[in-house]
Every structure is written in structure tokens, then in C-alpha cells.
Design a protein around this motif. Structure first.
Motif, mmCIF file in Angstrom:
data_model
loop_
_atom_site.group_PDB
_atom_site.id
_atom_site.type_symbol
_atom_site.label_atom_id
_atom_site.label_comp_id
_atom_site.label_asym_id
_atom_site.label_seq_id
_atom_site.Cartn_x
_atom_site.Cartn_y
_atom_site.Cartn_z
ATOM 1 N N SER A 108 0.822 -1.212 0.000
ATOM 2 C CA SER A 108 0.000 0.000 0.000
ATOM 3 C C SER A 108 0.860 1.268 0.000
ATOM 4 O O SER A 108 2.083 1.223 0.166
ATOM 5 N N ARG A 109 0.199 2.418 -0.168
ATOM 6 C CA ARG A 109 0.905 3.697 -0.054
ATOM 7 C C ARG A 109 1.312 3.967 1.387
ATOM 8 O O ARG A 109 2.419 4.446 1.653
ATOM 9 N N VAL A 110 0.397 3.685 2.305
ATOM 10 C CA VAL A 110 0.668 3.983 3.707
ATOM 11 C C VAL A 110 -0.232 3.124 4.589
ATOM 12 O O VAL A 110 -1.362 2.805 4.215
ATOM 13 N N ILE A 111 0.284 2.722 5.730
ATOM 14 C CA ILE A 111 -0.520 2.096 6.789
ATOM 15 C C ILE A 111 -0.628 3.118 7.900
ATOM 16 O O ILE A 111 0.375 3.492 8.516
ATOM 17 N N ARG A 112 -1.843 3.589 8.142
ATOM 18 C CA ARG A 112 -2.060 4.674 9.095
ATOM 19 C C ARG A 112 -2.867 4.170 10.290
ATOM 20 O O ARG A 112 -4.005 3.707 10.122
ATOM 21 N N ASP A 113 -2.281 4.230 11.466
ATOM 22 C CA ASP A 113 -2.992 3.849 12.681
ATOM 23 C C ASP A 113 -3.920 4.979 13.112
ATOM 24 O O ASP A 113 -3.595 6.169 12.940
ATOM 25 N N VAL A 114 -5.047 4.624 13.718
ATOM 26 C CA VAL A 114 -5.985 5.649 14.168
ATOM 27 C C VAL A 114 -5.391 6.494 15.290
ATOM 28 O O VAL A 114 -5.872 7.604 15.556
ATOM 29 N N ASP A 115 -4.337 6.002 15.954
ATOM 30 C CA ASP A 115 -3.688 6.785 17.005
ATOM 31 C C ASP A 115 -2.697 7.797 16.443
ATOM 32 O O ASP A 115 -2.051 8.538 17.191
ATOM 33 N N GLY A 116 -2.550 7.822 15.102
ATOM 34 C CA GLY A 116 -1.709 8.835 14.474
ATOM 35 C C GLY A 116 -0.410 8.331 13.898
ATOM 36 O O GLY A 116 0.205 9.004 13.062
ATOM 37 N N ASP A 117 0.068 7.175 14.331
ATOM 38 C CA ASP A 117 1.302 6.620 13.771
ATOM 39 C C ASP A 117 1.051 6.134 12.345
ATOM 40 O O ASP A 117 -0.062 5.739 11.994
ATOM 41 N N SER A 118 2.087 6.156 11.521
ATOM 42 C CA SER A 118 1.937 5.678 10.158
ATOM 43 C C SER A 118 3.238 5.072 9.660
ATOM 44 O O SER A 118 4.322 5.396 10.151
ATOM 45 N N ILE A 119 3.108 4.169 8.695
ATOM 46 C CA ILE A 119 4.239 3.516 8.052
ATOM 47 C C ILE A 119 4.059 3.686 6.542
ATOM 48 O O ILE A 119 3.005 3.344 5.993
ATOM 49 N N GLU A 120 5.070 4.182 5.877
ATOM 50 C CA GLU A 120 5.015 4.297 4.423
ATOM 51 C C GLU A 120 5.193 2.921 3.805
ATOM 52 O O GLU A 120 6.153 2.210 4.113
ATOM 53 N N GLY A 121 4.233 2.525 2.961
ATOM 54 C CA GLY A 121 4.318 1.228 2.304
ATOM 55 C C GLY A 121 5.177 1.292 1.054
ATOM 56 O O GLY A 121 5.839 2.299 0.785
ATOM 57 N N LEU A 122 5.140 0.228 0.268
ATOM 58 C CA LEU A 122 5.945 0.161 -0.948
ATOM 59 C C LEU A 122 5.301 0.908 -2.115
ATOM 60 O O LEU A 122 5.959 1.157 -3.127
ATOM 61 N N GLY A 123 4.025 1.238 -1.988
ATOM 62 C CA GLY A 123 3.379 2.072 -2.989
ATOM 63 C C GLY A 123 3.097 1.395 -4.312
ATOM 64 O O GLY A 123 2.932 2.064 -5.331
ATOM 65 N N LEU A 124 2.976 0.072 -4.309
ATOM 66 C CA LEU A 124 2.629 -0.633 -5.543
ATOM 67 C C LEU A 124 1.117 -0.710 -5.742
ATOM 68 O O LEU A 124 0.654 -0.972 -6.856
ATOM 69 N N LEU A 125 0.367 -0.514 -4.676
ATOM 70 C CA LEU A 125 -1.088 -0.455 -4.752
ATOM 71 C C LEU A 125 -1.531 0.922 -4.293
ATOM 72 O O LEU A 125 -1.096 1.407 -3.240
ATOM 73 N N ASP A 126 -2.415 1.551 -5.062
ATOM 74 C CA ASP A 126 -2.881 2.898 -4.737
ATOM 75 C C ASP A 126 -4.006 2.810 -3.710
ATOM 76 O O ASP A 126 -5.180 2.980 -4.022
ATOM 77 N N VAL A 127 -3.611 2.519 -2.493
ATOM 78 C CA VAL A 127 -4.591 2.346 -1.423
ATOM 79 C C VAL A 127 -3.967 2.769 -0.099
ATOM 80 O O VAL A 127 -2.757 2.617 0.110
ATOM 81 N N GLU A 128 -4.775 3.349 0.759
ATOM 82 C CA GLU A 128 -4.354 3.718 2.113
ATOM 83 C C GLU A 128 -4.995 2.746 3.090
ATOM 84 O O GLU A 128 -6.188 2.452 2.994
ATOM 85 N N VAL A 129 -4.197 2.235 4.003
ATOM 86 C CA VAL A 129 -4.672 1.288 5.010
ATOM 87 C C VAL A 129 -4.912 2.043 6.309
ATOM 88 O O VAL A 129 -4.022 2.755 6.801
ATOM 89 N N VAL A 130 -6.110 1.905 6.860
ATOM 90 C CA VAL A 130 -6.429 2.499 8.155
ATOM 91 C C VAL A 130 -6.530 1.373 9.170
ATOM 92 O O VAL A 130 -7.375 0.479 9.050
ATOM 93 N N ARG A 131 -5.656 1.412 10.164
ATOM 94 C CA ARG A 131 -5.563 0.331 11.144
ATOM 95 C C ARG A 131 -6.104 0.796 12.498
ATOM 96 O O ARG A 131 -5.746 1.862 12.986
ATOM 97 N N ASN A 132 -6.948 -0.035 13.085
ATOM 98 C CA ASN A 132 -7.488 0.233 14.417
ATOM 99 C C ASN A 132 -7.375 -1.055 15.221
ATOM 100 O O ASN A 132 -8.206 -1.960 15.083
ATOM 101 N N MET A 133 -6.350 -1.150 16.065
ATOM 102 C CA MET A 133 -6.108 -2.375 16.810
ATOM 103 C C MET A 133 -7.165 -2.638 17.871
ATOM 104 O O MET A 133 -7.205 -3.717 18.455
ATOM 105 N N ALA A 134 -8.051 -1.669 18.095
ATOM 106 C CA ALA A 134 -9.142 -1.864 19.053
ATOM 107 C C ALA A 134 -10.383 -2.444 18.387
ATOM 108 O O ALA A 134 -11.357 -2.781 19.067
#
Length: 256
Positions: A108-134
Motif C-alpha cells: 500500500s501507499r501507507v498504513i495509518r494507525d488511528v492513534d496517528g502513527d503511520s508507516i510508508e508502504g511500498l506504494g505498488l497499490l494505490d490504497v491507504e490502510v487504516v488500522r485500528n487495533m481496538a
């Protein structure tokens, strides 16, 4: 080894398994186990943490990566980042790839946690991941996969259990269209991505043992021949038909 030294179509395929020590969440390593059973003459190359990927200097017939923990996702992204352009080149060149579970999120382009942290992905898919561990998102999956123009659709079944929802447009690049379950997010019926011969899906189960029609198609593409034999084919197809009927039942769902 150069690309020109790879096998001729119709020969024994070369399959690269990325980070097998990580890709075992929710039984997802069953995909590789089933491939080994179906293709006993294939060459399986396992690229572990710290090793240079085989695809960096060669052209595998199939690259597969299965689901992992969220911490391992970050590690895998950083290990693959130096090879991002090579991976993109192989996607463009039509190399078969299968990413299952949460492995597509690495692309993905980015994995974004709802708490504000984010990880830049490899960018091969034009998609943003929203992660909520709760929050854990669950559903059964039944959807149609169309192998190619004019081909009869294949029904794909499985399950999704994840902490993420996706933001993006896969209307022209989806893997399956769901009749049960949801796709990139709970409002979508278009699941996963298919870009050339890259298939990225959040379906677990694992995907390949659960879906003999799809697996037979994939193996025919990877091996360059329709003369493929599935391991435990009779049992696999009987289980598939039973599961397909059950997952289509009204009100069928997963609870947590």
C-alpha cells in the motif's frame, strides 16, 4: 542468475516464498504447504529475513507472501524497500504474485494507525490502510473471480479477520466481486486487487486449499499448461462445494 536463465514455459516452475518465518498467521502458511503438495517438482526458494530476494536478480514464476503480525509488516516493508522498483518492474512484466491475509498492506501507499502513527508502504497499490487495533473486522467471503475476457467466472470463498479498512479505488483492478462479505471496506463489494498477474487479497482460510477451481487456474498460469493436478483433489472439491453452499446461506456471518 539472469532472467534469461529461467525455465521455459511448461517446465517445473520456480516459486519464491517471501518471509516464510512470518507468513503463518491464521493458518496462511497453508497456501505454501498446498502449493508444495500440488507441485512436488517445483523449485521453492524461501527468502528469509536478512536474505536478498531471489527476484532481485532473477524472474520467478510465482512470488507468494502470506499474512503476518503488524510488527512484522513494518520489518518486511523495510526489508523490501530497496527492491521496490524491481518488484514494480516484475509486476509490469506479468510475473505471477499472490499476497494474502494482511500481506497486501505491505504494498500500500501507507498504513495509518488511528492513534496517528503511520508507516510508508511500498506504494505498488494505490490504497491507504487504516488500522485500528481496538476493532476487529470479520466476515465470510463469497465472490466471483473472472480469469480473463470471455472466461466463465469462478466462485471464491474464504474469511476475513483483520484490524484494517482500506481507502482507495479498485473498481477497475479488483480481485473478486462479493456476493457475501465486503471488499476494501465494509461499504464495498469489490475485494482485493488484481494488477496484471499480481493478486492481492485479504482473504484467509487459507485461500488455495479452500478454492480448488481458483487454484487450478492459478497453477495452469504459473506452469504454462492446463495439465495440472491438485493434491487431494476429490476431497478439496467436495469440501469447497459444501463450504460454498454454507457460506451462501442467508444470515451467515462471523462473530467475535
Amino acid at each position: 542468475m539472469s532472467d534469461s536463465m529461467q525455465k521455459n514455459r511448461g517446465g517445473a516452475p520456480v516459486i519464491e516464498v517471501l518471509f516464510p518465518e512470518y507468513g503463518n498467521q491464521a493458518g496462511d502458511n497453508g497456501n505454501v504447504m498446498y502449493l508444495r503438495a500440488c507441485l512436488p517438482n517445483a523449485t521453492f526458494i524461501e527468502t528469509s529475513h536478512g536474505a536478498e530476494p531471489y527476484f532481485a536478480t532473477a524472474r520467478p514464476d510465482l512470488i507468494i507472501m502470506c499474512g503476518m503480525t503488524e510488527r512484522q509488516q513494518k520489518t518486511v516493508i523495510e526489508r523490501l524497500r530497496p527492491y521496490r522498483d524491481r518488484l514494480a518492474e516484475l509486476v509490469d512484466d506479468g510475473v505471477h504474485m499472490l499476497f494474502t491475509g494482511n500481506a497486501p498492506e505491505v504494498l500500500s501507499r501507507v498504513i495509518r494507525d488511528v492513534d496517528g502513527d503511520s508507516i510508508e508502504g511500498l506504494g505498488l497499490l494505490d490504497v491507504e490502510v487504516v488500522r485500528n487495533m481496538a476493532s476487529r473486522y470479520l466476515c465470510v467471503q463469497v465472490g466471483e473471480f473472472v480469469p480473463g475476457p470471455g472466461a466463465a467466472p469462478l466462485e471464491v470463498v474464504g474469511f476475513k479477520i483483520q484490524f484494517t479498512q482500506m481507502k482507495g479505488d479498485n473498481s477497475s483492478t479488483f480481485f473478486i466481486k462479493d456476493s457475501a462479505g465486503w471488499g476494501l471496506d465494509e461499504k464495498s463489494v469489490l475485494e482485493g486487487f488484481r494488477v496484471n498477474n499480481l493478486i492481492a487479497t485479504w482473504i484467509i482460510g487459507p485461500l488455495l486449499p479452500l478454492n480448488p477451481p481458483f487454484t487450478a487456474w492459478l497453477l495452469s498460469q504459473v506452469c504454462g499448461t492446463d495439465d495440472v493436478t491438485l493434491a487431494f483433489e476429490e476431497e478439496a472439491r467436495a469440501a469447497y462445494e459444501k463450504r460454498l453452499k454454507e457460506l451462501k446461506a442467508p444470515g451467515m456471518h462471523l462473530a467475535y
